[in-house]
Structures are given as C-alpha cells and as structure tokens.
Write an enzyme that holds these catalytic residues in place. Structure first.
Site, mmCIF file in Angstrom:
data_model
loop_
_atom_site.group_PDB
_atom_site.id
_atom_site.type_symbol
_atom_site.label_atom_id
_atom_site.label_comp_id
_atom_site.label_asym_id
_atom_site.label_seq_id
_atom_site.Cartn_x
_atom_site.Cartn_y
_atom_site.Cartn_z
ATOM 1 N N HIS A 37 74.598 7.243 29.759
ATOM 2 C CA HIS A 37 73.853 6.992 28.574
ATOM 3 C C HIS A 37 72.228 7.876 28.786
ATOM 4 O O HIS A 37 72.178 8.148 29.755
ATOM 5 C CB HIS A 37 73.518 5.542 28.042
ATOM 6 N N GLU B 78 69.495 6.599 28.402
ATOM 7 C CA GLU B 78 68.394 6.248 29.162
ATOM 8 C C GLU B 78 68.638 6.257 30.755
ATOM 9 O O GLU B 78 67.671 6.687 31.570
ATOM 10 C CB GLU B 78 68.511 4.557 29.021
ATOM 11 N N THR C 205 96.902 22.066 -0.292
ATOM 12 C CA THR C 205 96.157 23.049 0.800
ATOM 13 C C THR C 205 96.872 23.413 1.686
ATOM 14 O O THR C 205 96.945 24.547 2.038
ATOM 15 C CB THR C 205 94.749 22.522 1.066
ATOM 16 N N ARG D 201 87.017 27.473 15.347
ATOM 17 C CA ARG D 201 87.190 28.762 15.804
ATOM 18 C C ARG D 201 85.479 29.459 16.153
ATOM 19 O O ARG D 201 85.351 29.892 15.047
ATOM 20 C CB ARG D 201 88.112 29.828 15.317
ATOM 21 N N GLU E 115 87.974 19.087 3.631
ATOM 22 C CA GLU E 115 88.136 20.531 2.966
ATOM 23 C C GLU E 115 89.161 20.834 2.107
ATOM 24 O O GLU E 115 89.362 21.803 1.824
ATOM 25 C CB GLU E 115 88.392 21.631 4.378
#
Length: 375
Positions: free
Chosen positions: A55, A57, A204, A215, A304
């Site tokens: 982490h 810290e 879609t 990409r 999207e």
C-alpha cells in the site's frame, strides 16, 4: 478539531496527485498516495501501484529508509487500513515506524475499514488531522468507483458517447463510424484501460461486432477490461469478435431467464461467463446484473451504448458520470438515434441535473464531462 496547516495541505495535495498513478492497476482497491515529511523536507513518498502489492503508506515508509520518523508526519490521501487483506494492516507499519502524526484527506467508507484505522492510531497516541474543503473533495472524487462499490455493492458507471451537433449518436440505419475524431477515440481507449469493465447492449454488439479492448500505442503493458454484453435472449453470435476472443479477454454475457439454455451453454463452452439477471422489468434486471458484477469485484463500468441500454441505465438511476464528445457534424433525420432512450422523465422538474460540468477541446471535438452523482 486540529486543522491542517499550509504545509500539511501542500504535502497532502502531493499525496493525492501521486495516488492517480495507480489508476487502472489497483481495483477493486482504492487509489492511495502517501508522503512522509518533516520540517526539513520530504523523506519518502509512494502510491499503491498494483493490486496485491504494498500500500501507499508502506511504499512511502520504504522510501524513507532507516531514518528516524518520530518527528515526521505521514500524509495520506485515504485513511490507513487496519484489516488483514491481500497485505497486512497499514496501521501496524505506521506504529512500528514510530510516526506520531498522520494527516488524512478522506475517509474509507468500507464496512470493515471506516474509522477503524484512525481509531487504532489515536489509541496509540498518534495525532490525527483530517482535511476538509477542496482537498477532501479531491480525495473523495479520486475514488468514486471504490466509494460507490463500498456503499452499494454495485459498480460506478461512466456513460460515454459521441454525439453530433444535432444530438444524434447514429444515423437511422445505425451507422456511427466515426462521429468522433481520432483523438477522441484514442482518449476513450485510455478510459477503457482504466475501467474494470466495458458494457454494450446486444444491438451494438450485432451492428458493430466490436472487440471492446483497450488498444493503445504504448510500450507499456495495457490492462484489459472485462467485456460485458447485455443480451437478454443470448443472441450474441459465437463467431463474433467478442466470443472468439473470450478465452483471451474475459467476456460476460448478461441474460434474462428467457434466454434459451442451449445458447447460454454454447456461450459458456466458448469461454464466456453467463450471468442471469432477475427482475420484473429492465431496470430491475439491470440492478441485478450490476450487483452480481460488483460481487465479482467489478467497481467501475464504462458504458458505451447503445441508446436503448443507456436508457435502461438512466431509468434505473445507475449513471454516475457522463462524458460526451460533441463533434462538428450534423445528421438530421427524424429516426436518427438519440444517445439515451428508455422511459425518461415527464417533467423538466424531475430531470437529472449534473453536479459539475467541464468542457475541453479534444481534436476536432468538444468533450463535455458531467458528474451526476457523488459517493
């Protein structure tokens, strides 16, 4: 309550700044930065670089080396953890180092963490200073996906689309390539790499046959998001790019109970993860799907499209931020597609209103970013 000094605010701003370098690599953990300093200057700094790694810290303590830290202050963008997870508690490392003062920018809303770390440090005689105002706001906004997931179990949702000057995202035939500029599309790929998942509807998927990977032309490795298709009847073709690459790039297909079993089994046989969403209507099934994605560690979703799915997200109240590329293009046509369909609202007074609005130029387009909710 003790207020941070100007020096505290300067070091805390640096901790927030470096925390952002972990974006895209630490989820479902939060972005965290830390700085250790004395009156003579900075002794060490660090950020959470990788899920499962040290982490912030601990990174900062390691950077400080063997120097005595009893006169030092630790500045951290998020309250230190006090639980054993993939790594040991940061409170233990702070106590062992002898640090007697900690300045924190924001809380951790997780059930297992909220306030515990600070309480432990206070009990050990460590002075705790909590920032407010602009720095606290910046620190909270840095971790909106983490905060929403911690509070609701569902991922934070970014709705992104490219729109013409007359408010359309596709022609009446469904053609949308390309409304936005190349620069805008490149930026979108950066956002993909920073997201846990990319979501589209079956419309879609069928019309564009997208790959939905990030990409980028960079020598650095790119983190790939999970691809998610909302496909109530499991119509996604096995020959699609999404299914063909399912063993290489994770694919989740969200179906309803009405999906034919033979088709869901075929998707699973080709490497897709099939999730059954339950509920009496589309918004309820959407929330069911998001809860299941959240339970699997997905903290952020980049939506999207298309317009129908975006409308369901809107009706369900699950859009947290919007980013739209406004292109210098006009389509016209009564049946050209709007960006968000669904049921919507009947009165302007019931409309969702952005908390913040920012604009910038990207290539030939204007990027408008609107934060809808804050967690």
């Amino acid at each position: 309550m003790t207020q941070p000094t100007d020096t505290d605010r300067r070091h805390l701003a640096r901790a927030i700044e470096i925390a952002q370098q972990g974006r895209g690599w630490v989820s479902p953990n939060p972005l965290v930065g830390a700085v250790i300093a004395t009156a003579d200057g900075v002794l060490g700094e660090g950020y959470h670089r990788l899920l499962g790694g040290p982490h912030a810290e601990v990174e900062a303590l390691d950077a400080a080396g063997d120097r005595p830290l009893d006169a030092a202050t630790l500045y951290v963008s998020l309250e230190p953890c006090a639980h054993q997870g993939r790594t040991p508690p940061c409170t233990d490392a702070i106590s062992r180092a002898g640090i007697r003062r900690v300045v924190v920018a924001s809380d951790d809303p997780s059930e297992h963490a909220s306030g515990r770390g600070l309480g432990i440090l206070r009990d050990e005689g460590v002075e705790i200073v909590i920032a407010d105002g602009e720095l606290a706001d910046r620190a909270r906004l840095l971790n909106q996906p983490f905060r929403k997931h911690a509070r609701t179990g569902r991922p934070w949702v970014l709705c992104k689309f490219a729109m013409t000057l007359d408010g359309k995202v596709a022609t009446s035939s469904g053609d949308s390539k390309w409304i936005s500029s190349k620069a805008s599309r490149t930026l979108s790929h950066h956002w993909r790499a920073q997201s846990d998942a990319i979501a589209v509807g079956i419309g879609t998927a069928l019309s564009d046959d997208p790959l939905l990977t990030a990409r980028l032309d960079t020598p650095m490795p790119v983190r790939q998001p999970r691809r998610v298709v909302f496909d109530s009847l499991a119509r996604l073709p096995l020959t699609s790019q999404l299914v063909s690459n399912a063993r290489r790039h994770p694919l989740t297909v969200i179906v309803s109970r009405a999906a034919p079993r033979a088709q869901t089994e075929s998707l699973e046989a080709h490497g897709a993860d099939v999730v059954v969403a339950t509920g009496a209507n589309e918004p309820e099934r959407l929330r069911s799907a998001l809860e299941q994605l959240g339970a699997d560690g997905i903290t952020s979703v980049m939506l999207e499209g298309g317009p129908h799915l975006s409308g369901v997200f809107f009706d369900a109240g699950e859009i947290d931020e919007m980013r739209l590329f406004l292109a210098p293009v006009i389509l016209g046509g009564r049946t050209a597609r709007d960006p968000i369909e669904g049921e919507g609202v009947e009165q302007i007074s019931a409309a969702a209103r952005a908390l913040t609005l920012e604009c910038e130029r990207v290539g030939d387009d204007l990027l408008v970013s609107a934060r809808i909710k804050e967690w």
